[in-house]
Design an enzyme around this catalytic site. Structure first.
Site, PDB file in Angstrom:
ATOM      1  N   ASP A  37       0.917  -1.120   0.108  1.00 13.35           N
ATOM      2  CA  ASP A  37       0.140   0.064   0.205  1.00 13.35           C
ATOM      3  C   ASP A  37       0.977   1.149   0.082  1.00 13.35           C
ATOM      4  OD1 ASP A  37      -3.381   0.484   1.242  1.00 13.35           O
ATOM      5  OD2 ASP A  37      -1.795   2.114   1.277  1.00 13.35           O
ATOM      6  N   GLN A 100     -14.321   2.432   1.421  1.00 14.50           N
ATOM      7  CA  GLN A 100     -13.813   2.005   0.317  1.00 14.50           C
ATOM      8  C   GLN A 100     -13.663   3.155  -0.673  1.00 14.50           C
ATOM      9  OE1 GLN A 100     -16.107  -0.820  -2.401  1.00 14.50           O
ATOM     10  NE2 GLN A 100     -14.241  -1.207  -3.341  1.00 14.50           N
ATOM     11  N   HIS A 106     -10.314  -5.763  -3.206  1.00 15.14           N
ATOM     12  CA  HIS A 106      -8.995  -5.770  -2.408  1.00 15.14           C
ATOM     13  C   HIS A 106      -9.386  -6.294  -0.876  1.00 15.14           C
ATOM     14  CE1 HIS A 106      -9.675  -1.594  -2.431  1.00 15.14           C
ATOM     15  NE2 HIS A 106      -9.240  -1.539  -1.057  1.00 15.14           N
ATOM     16  N   PHE A 107      -8.238  -6.986  -0.276  1.00 12.73           N
ATOM     17  CA  PHE A 107      -7.859  -7.326   0.917  1.00 12.73           C
ATOM     18  C   PHE A 107      -6.753  -6.378   1.686  1.00 12.73           C
ATOM     19  CE2 PHE A 107     -10.752 -11.034   0.336  1.00 12.73           C
ATOM     20  CZ  PHE A 107     -11.466 -10.845   1.175  1.00 12.73           C
ATOM     21  N   HIS A 108      -6.980  -5.901   2.612  1.00  9.56           N
ATOM     22  CA  HIS A 108      -5.669  -5.079   3.434  1.00  9.56           C
ATOM     23  C   HIS A 108      -5.070  -5.958   4.290  1.00  9.56           C
ATOM     24  CE1 HIS A 108      -6.895  -0.931   2.372  1.00  9.56           C
ATOM     25  NE2 HIS A 108      -8.096  -1.327   2.191  1.00  9.56           N
TER      26      HIS A 108
HETATM   27  P1  5GP Z   1      -9.717   1.185   0.233  1.00 16.71           P
HETATM   28  O1  5GP Z   1     -10.118   2.662   0.694  1.00 16.71           O
HETATM   29  O2  5GP Z   1     -10.428   1.089  -1.192  1.00 16.71           O
HETATM   30  O3  5GP Z   1     -10.205  -0.077   1.032  1.00 16.71           O
HETATM   31  O4  5GP Z   1      -8.243   1.039  -0.060  1.00 16.71           O
HETATM   32  C1  5GP Z   1      -7.619   1.433  -0.826  1.00 16.71           C
HETATM   33  C2  5GP Z   1      -6.161   1.231  -0.802  1.00 16.71           C
HETATM   34  O5  5GP Z   1      -5.156   1.827  -1.669  1.00 16.71           O
HETATM   35  C3  5GP Z   1      -5.797   2.191   0.455  1.00 16.71           C
HETATM   36  O6  5GP Z   1      -5.321   1.825   1.641  1.00 16.71           O
HETATM   37  C4  5GP Z   1      -4.750   3.360  -0.245  1.00 16.71           C
HETATM   38  O7  5GP Z   1      -3.930   3.881   0.615  1.00 16.71           O
HETATM   39  C5  5GP Z   1      -4.228   2.499  -1.395  1.00 16.71           C
HETATM   40  N1  5GP Z   1      -3.944   3.400  -2.677  1.00 16.71           N
HETATM   41  C6  5GP Z   1      -4.303   4.350  -2.935  1.00 16.71           C
HETATM   42  N2  5GP Z   1      -3.559   4.759  -4.314  1.00 16.71           N
HETATM   43  C7  5GP Z   1      -2.685   3.802  -4.522  1.00 16.71           C
HETATM   44  C8  5GP Z   1      -1.539   3.673  -5.308  1.00 16.71           C
HETATM   45  O8  5GP Z   1      -1.523   4.527  -6.311  1.00 16.71           O
HETATM   46  N3  5GP Z   1      -0.915   2.735  -5.194  1.00 16.71           N
HETATM   47  C9  5GP Z   1      -0.797   1.787  -4.116  1.00 16.71           C
HETATM   48  N4  5GP Z   1       0.097   0.940  -3.979  1.00 16.71           N
HETATM   49  N5  5GP Z   1      -1.811   1.851  -2.765  1.00 16.71           N
HETATM   50  C10 5GP Z   1      -2.620   2.956  -3.293  1.00 16.71           C
END
Ligand code: 5GP
Length: 143
Positions: A37, A100, A106-108
């Site tokens: 991330d 989100q 995706h999984f964190h």
């Molecule tokens: P969500 O909020 O959808 O559950 O998680 C998206 C994740 O993607 C966030 O933890 C954010 O930090 C990560 N993220 C956003 N943009 C990028 C990027 O350009 N590259 C990477 N590697 N991670 C990203």
């Protein structure tokens, strides 16, 4: 049904999958990609995504989901052994209301270290690339 979503092929993770945006990779095969991330909530925060175009948990076949969670467990195990955190959070968000921000499933995998607070979701600073490479190397070494 709520939580319907239409997959947008120009989302950030689709661009990472196509190689249009770089990422620090941990694992890749024909169905799954795992990478660091870029705005980590903790040192070693890792993401696992399917290659199939699915915007959330309700947009993927159970077979693809099983494969994704199987790899999430494998990578979390390697992270556990490589980074030795005190705990590990596995998180997955569906819909903007739930937090989100990227609409590709995706999984964190978020390591938790005693004495270090997990940073807020989707609010962090961009990480140093070399630091991310260091964490990815340690995880990959245990895969
Ligand atoms: P969500 O909020 O959808 O559950 O998680 C998206 C994740 O993607 C966030 O933890 C954010 O930090 C990560 N993220 C956003 N943009 C990028 C990027 O350009 N590259 C990477 N590697 N991670 C990203």
């Amino acid at each position: 049904m709520t939580l319907n979503c239409t997959y947008a092929p120009d989302n950030i993770f689709a661009k990472i999958l196509s190689g249009a945006i770089p990422s620090v990779k941990v694992y890749e095969d024909d169905r799954v990609l795992s990478f660091m991330d870029a705005f980590p909530q903790a040192n070693g925060h890792t993401l696992v995504i399917p290659k199939v175009s699915a915007c959330n948990l309700f947009d993927v076949s159970s077979e693809d989901l099983q494969n994704l969670i199987h790899h999430t467990q494998r990578i979390a195990t390697a992270l556990r052994d490589g980074l030795e955190p005190d705990g590990i959070r596995i998180a997955q968000f569906n819909g903007e209301s739930a937090g989100q921000t990227v609409f590709h499933l995706h999984f964190h995998i978020i390591p938790v270290y005693n004495g270090n607070q997990v940073r807020a979701h989707a609010a962090g600073q961009m990480a140093d690339l070399n630091e991310l490479r260091g964490f990815a190397d340690k995880i990959r070494a245990k895969l």
